[in-house]
Design a protein around this motif. Structure first.
Motif, PDB file in Angstrom:
ATOM      1  N   TYR A   1      23.050  35.734  38.629  1.00 55.14           N
ATOM      2  CA  TYR A   1      23.027  35.086  37.624  1.00 55.14           C
ATOM      3  C   TYR A   1      22.176  33.914  37.355  1.00 55.14           C
ATOM      4  N   TYR A   2      21.328  33.180  38.541  1.00 60.54           N
ATOM      5  CA  TYR A   2      20.452  32.202  38.638  1.00 60.54           C
ATOM      6  C   TYR A   2      18.892  33.181  38.410  1.00 60.54           C
TER       7      TYR A   2
ATOM      8  N   HIS B   1      17.642  38.045  31.773  1.00 53.52           N
ATOM      9  CA  HIS B   1      18.170  38.887  32.055  1.00 53.52           C
ATOM     10  C   HIS B   1      19.933  39.143  30.895  1.00 53.52           C
ATOM     11  N   TYR B   2      19.992  38.256  31.457  1.00 48.34           N
ATOM     12  CA  TYR B   2      21.798  37.893  31.288  1.00 48.34           C
ATOM     13  C   TYR B   2      21.827  37.268  30.039  1.00 48.34           C
ATOM     14  N   LEU B   3      20.587  35.932  29.729  1.00 49.34           N
ATOM     15  CA  LEU B   3      20.693  35.153  28.184  1.00 49.34           C
ATOM     16  C   LEU B   3      20.272  36.705  27.217  1.00 49.34           C
ATOM     17  N   GLY B   4      19.303  37.607  27.730  1.00 55.25           N
ATOM     18  CA  GLY B   4      18.776  38.311  26.329  1.00 55.25           C
ATOM     19  C   GLY B   4      20.223  39.563  25.772  1.00 55.25           C
ATOM     20  N   HIS B   5      20.972  39.401  27.381  1.00 54.71           N
ATOM     21  CA  HIS B   5      22.312  40.340  26.757  1.00 54.71           C
ATOM     22  C   HIS B   5      23.162  39.510  25.681  1.00 54.71           C
ATOM     23  N   GLN B   6      23.720  38.168  26.712  1.00 47.92           N
ATOM     24  CA  GLN B   6      24.482  36.467  25.249  1.00 47.92           C
ATOM     25  C   GLN B   6      24.060  36.742  23.923  1.00 47.92           C
ATOM     26  N   GLN B   7      22.636  36.860  24.259  1.00 44.82           N
ATOM     27  CA  GLN B   7      21.386  36.576  22.575  1.00 44.82           C
ATOM     28  C   GLN B   7      21.822  37.824  22.078  1.00 44.82           C
ATOM     29  N   ARG B   8      21.907  38.119  22.448  1.00 47.30           N
ATOM     30  CA  ARG B   8      21.775  39.761  21.447  1.00 47.30           C
ATOM     31  C   ARG B   8      23.036  40.660  20.721  1.00 47.30           C
ATOM     32  N   LEU B   9      24.796  39.230  21.376  1.00 43.39           N
ATOM     33  CA  LEU B   9      25.312  39.560  21.061  1.00 43.39           C
ATOM     34  C   LEU B   9      26.033  38.567  20.351  1.00 43.39           C
ATOM     35  N   PHE B  10      25.613  37.600  20.661  1.00 44.63           N
ATOM     36  CA  PHE B  10      26.225  35.689  20.374  1.00 44.63           C
ATOM     37  C   PHE B  10      24.793  35.426  18.822  1.00 44.63           C
ATOM     38  N   GLY B  11      23.745  35.864  18.982  1.00 42.88           N
ATOM     39  CA  GLY B  11      22.915  35.552  17.922  1.00 42.88           C
ATOM     40  C   GLY B  11      21.914  35.305  18.962  1.00 42.88           C
ATOM     41  N   GLU B  12      20.445  34.167  18.705  1.00 42.48           N
ATOM     42  CA  GLU B  12      19.750  33.985  18.996  1.00 42.48           C
ATOM     43  C   GLU B  12      19.599  32.181  19.214  1.00 42.48           C
TER      44      GLU B  12
ATOM     45  N   ILE C   1      18.708  26.402  34.603  1.00 45.64           N
ATOM     46  CA  ILE C   1      17.180  26.679  35.241  1.00 45.64           C
ATOM     47  C   ILE C   1      17.485  25.475  35.909  1.00 45.64           C
ATOM     48  N   ALA C   2      18.192  24.637  35.678  1.00 45.55           N
ATOM     49  CA  ALA C   2      18.290  22.955  36.626  1.00 45.55           C
ATOM     50  C   ALA C   2      19.133  23.737  37.716  1.00 45.55           C
ATOM     51  N   GLU C   3      19.983  24.338  37.731  1.00 45.12           N
ATOM     52  CA  GLU C   3      20.616  24.954  38.595  1.00 45.12           C
ATOM     53  C   GLU C   3      19.600  25.991  39.314  1.00 45.12           C
ATOM     54  N   ALA C   4      19.607  26.514  39.010  1.00 41.70           N
ATOM     55  CA  ALA C   4      18.882  27.911  40.186  1.00 41.70           C
ATOM     56  C   ALA C   4      17.963  26.884  40.652  1.00 41.70           C
TER      57      ALA C   4
ATOM     58  N   LEU D   1      17.120  29.528  44.310  1.00 43.27           N
ATOM     59  CA  LEU D   1      17.870  30.213  43.698  1.00 43.27           C
ATOM     60  C   LEU D   1      16.034  30.786  42.486  1.00 43.27           C
ATOM     61  N   PHE D   2      15.636  29.961  41.821  1.00 44.21           N
ATOM     62  CA  PHE D   2      14.507  30.372  41.111  1.00 44.21           C
ATOM     63  C   PHE D   2      13.795  31.912  41.377  1.00 44.21           C
ATOM     64  N   SER D   3      13.270  32.586  40.927  1.00 43.58           N
ATOM     65  CA  SER D   3      12.458  33.867  41.330  1.00 43.58           C
ATOM     66  C   SER D   3      11.700  33.462  39.461  1.00 43.58           C
ATOM     67  N   ASN D   4      11.038  34.722  39.739  1.00 42.74           N
ATOM     68  CA  ASN D   4      10.156  35.510  38.283  1.00 42.74           C
ATOM     69  C   ASN D   4      11.047  35.781  37.173  1.00 42.74           C
ATOM     70  N   GLU D   5      12.361  36.185  37.866  1.00 40.64           N
ATOM     71  CA  GLU D   5      13.281  36.871  36.236  1.00 40.64           C
ATOM     72  C   GLU D   5      13.962  35.303  36.344  1.00 40.64           C
ATOM     73  N   THR D   6      14.047  34.084  36.307  1.00 39.60           N
ATOM     74  CA  THR D   6      15.037  33.026  36.442  1.00 39.60           C
ATOM     75  C   THR D   6      14.079  32.825  34.513  1.00 39.60           C
TER      76      THR D   6
END
Lengths: 380, 245
Positions: free
Chosen positions: B174-175, B180-191, B200-203, B208-213
């Protein structure tokens, strides 16, 4: 949230603040929320917030075959699924003019009453747990499991049995089932004194439940309250007796009522109903072997089954109250319109909102459990 | 600090996989930690749907989940496992994600019932959020409609085993792939969808901060991010005429 984005919110100087009960809260039965405004620990306003369990059953049913909907309907009320199946099957039978064999009617009564006992045991446990007593909950769940075992033996499923189909039931009782049912009824009878000692004469429970969330008979009738909640206000109304269906007119049972209409009375009515259900089940055990005949009327090929055009309303008594199905057919393979009149939507929305207003915050969970509202049935 | 700098910045990885370390003492210690972690789990049972009805038998005397060291807990802050018991509607999913983000790491998600896998019986319904692992990482699915208490307990034992072997790493995913996960959430709940948690701060905190965070969706989130507002907690009773007697 970035720290720099925090802003001090301008709260008006007030002693009132808002609290969310649910949708994830141990005092709420299921995925349901209640927003309350409290002053100190007294509730000044409340609003039910449903929709978390909305699945669109009535719309989904219009898109499926008549027979496929049998699998869908028990999901409407999870703790007490049997009445949903029976009522839907009865509605389809009325539209088609099907005659149900007598043995199937007795088997349906057997399933309905077992389901009622299971649902009431579950409610006792939940209600007791809201007053801090977890032993009745453990007992209730354990005793309910004995009934689920019987369901499993009879139908193959523990919770969702899909036992009824339009025209009758799917299977006959297995060998020795009635004896095992009789043994379970004996056990339940022997447990009732234990429940009385643990719960119904428990001073903590009695003190907390008496006088909590009272409804008067006039209010109850105005708010369309049905089932045990209505009988707790003193009105002796039960669909099984006043508008008999299946073979209830051949059975001998009482309708327990109480006067005060509070949480205590509602629970006591359910206890009485549990006893009466056991009494009915004993009569079924006694009379079922003498009822010979088929368990299912012949029905057309279910995949191309066209139900004649028409409309019907069927009502039965579920453990929560009066359950109605309004079904419209336009003569095709699928229902044209289906509407479920669930008892819980009245109990969990307008009644609950009125009852908790003025109550104290610790009684909210208890009031909700004593009304025995079933969130999936509210949202449908 | 710009986004590119954030992406390029290297963060030390704190989380070590059992068996991955060269030092034998460190490896033994990691395995011991993973073993202990798998033997004391608190469940947050979010009763989203029908599956919740089989949990009381699983928790109480007949099937007795507590003999495995697993017991129910009512607060997300204290819980390790998020149990999604069945069907999730779009309205519920917002609260599920909110609950998941409140839980402290390491955290595990179990999806119970067919509905969490693919929408189950309600695949046609307009209100159903299908496929839970699009929106949050799911470590284990227990399929069935509905799974029996034995199946629930078998699933929990499997999760314990996965934790012991260091394979239940959905929370790290998740971190690492938050965008990726936020994209799916935004598609369902709106931008404009946001939760109060700063993932992000937790990551960064967990290393666990990576290129895809970060990505296009997190950029959108940062544009819309508002001061902390509780999720629709307003009763709407401010004006006098709305107050019921």
């Amino acid at each position: 949230m970035r720290a720099e984005n925090y802003e001090a919110r301008n709260h008006p100087p007030s002693n009132e603040f808002e609290i969310n009960f649910g949708p994830n809260h141990p005092g709420i039965e299921g995925n349901y929320a209640l927003k309350v405004k409290v002053h100190g620990d007294e509730i000044v306003a409340a609003r039910a917030d449903g929709g978390y369990l909305h699945r669109g059953f009535e719309k989904l049913m219009e898109q499926r075959l008549w027979i496929q909907n049998i699998a869908l309907v028990p999901r409407i009320c999870v703790p007490d699924p049997a009445p949903m199946e029976v009522a839907y099957s009865m509605a389809v039978e009325q539209l088609c003019g099907l005659d149900v064999p007598e043995r199937a009617q007795w088997l349906r009564v057997l399933q309905l009453e077992l389901s009622r006992v299971a649902a009431h045991l579950f409610t006792f446990g939940g209600h007791a747990a809201t007053t801090g007593m977890y032993s009745p909950m453990f007992w209730g769940v354990a005793d309910r499991d004995l009934i689920l075992d019987l369901f499993e033996e009879l139908t193959g499923g523990r919770v969702y049995s899909i036992y009824n189909i339009p025209g009758g039931v799917r299977r006959d009782v297995p060998d020795g089932f009635l004896q095992r049912l009789s043994d379970t009824l004996d056990y339940l009878d022997s447990r009732l004194p234990d429940y009385d000692n643990l719960l119904f004469t428990n001073r903590v429970f009695v003190t907390r439940a008496k006088g909590t969330g009272p409804i008067s008979q006039t209010q109850a009738l105005e708010w369309s309250v049905t089932g045990p909640n209505l009988r707790a206000t003193g009105l002796k109304f039960d669909v099984r007796r006043d508008d008999p269906y299946l073979v209830y007119d051949q059975l001998d049972f009482d309708i327990p009522t109480e006067e005060p209409g509070d949480a205590w009375a509602r629970t006591l009515v359910r206890r009485g109903e549990l006893q009466q259900s056991v009494r009915i089940l004993r009569q079924v055990v006694e009379r079922l072997p003498g009822v010979a005949g088929p368990i299912r009327a012949p029905i057309p090929n279910p995949l191309a089954w066209k139900v004649p055009a028409g409309e019907t309303y069927v009502r039965i008594e579920s453990s929560k109250g009066e359950l109605g199905w309004y079904v419209v057919s336009d003569g095709s393979e699928k229902p044209y319109r289906v509407h479920v009149r669930g008892p819980s939507s009245m109990h969990a929305v307008q009644v609950l909102e009125h009852l908790v207003t003025g109550a104290r915050i610790e009684d909210v969970a208890q009031i909700m459990f004593s009304l025995d509202a079933c969130p999936p049935e509210v949202d449908r | 600090m710009s986004d590119n700098e954030l992406v390029n910045q290297q963060f030390p990885v704190k989380v070590e996989q059992p068996g991955g370390s060269g030092n034998i003492f460190a490896r033994v210690f990691d395995e011991l930690t993973a073993f202990c972690r798998s033997r004391s789990l608190f469940i947050l049972h979010y009763c989203t749907g029908c599956g919740a009805i089989e949990l009381p038998p699983a928790m109480t005397s007949r099937f007795d989940m507590e003999r495995l060291g697993i017991s129910p807990m009512v607060s997300p802050r204290q819980a390790d496992i998020l149990l999604i018991t069945g069907y999730v509607s779009v309205k519920t999913l917002k609260r599920v994600i909110l609950t998941y983000e409140q839980m402290g790491s390491p955290k595990y998600v179990i999806g119970i019932c067919s509905c969490t896998v693919n929408g189950g019986m309600y695949w046609q319904s307009y209100a159903t959020a299908k496929k839970l692992n699009d929106y949050m990482p799911v470590d284990l699915y227990i399929a069935g409609c509905m799974p029996r208490p034995e199946a629930v307990i078998t699933g929990l034992r499997q999760l314990m085993e996965n934790i012991r072997r260091g394979e239940a790493n959905g929370w790290q995913d998740y971190y690492q792939r938050y965008d990726h996960y936020l994209g799916h959430q935004q598609r369902l709940f709106g931008e404009t969808w946001q939760t109060p948690t700063d993932v992000i701060a937790e990551a960064k905190h967990y290393g666990l901060f990576s290129n895809e965070t970060l990505g296009e969706h997190t950029k959108l989130l940062q544009q819309h991010q508002k001061p902390l507002e509780a999720l629709e907690m307003r009763l709407g009773l401010d004006s006098k005429d709305k107050v019921e007697p």
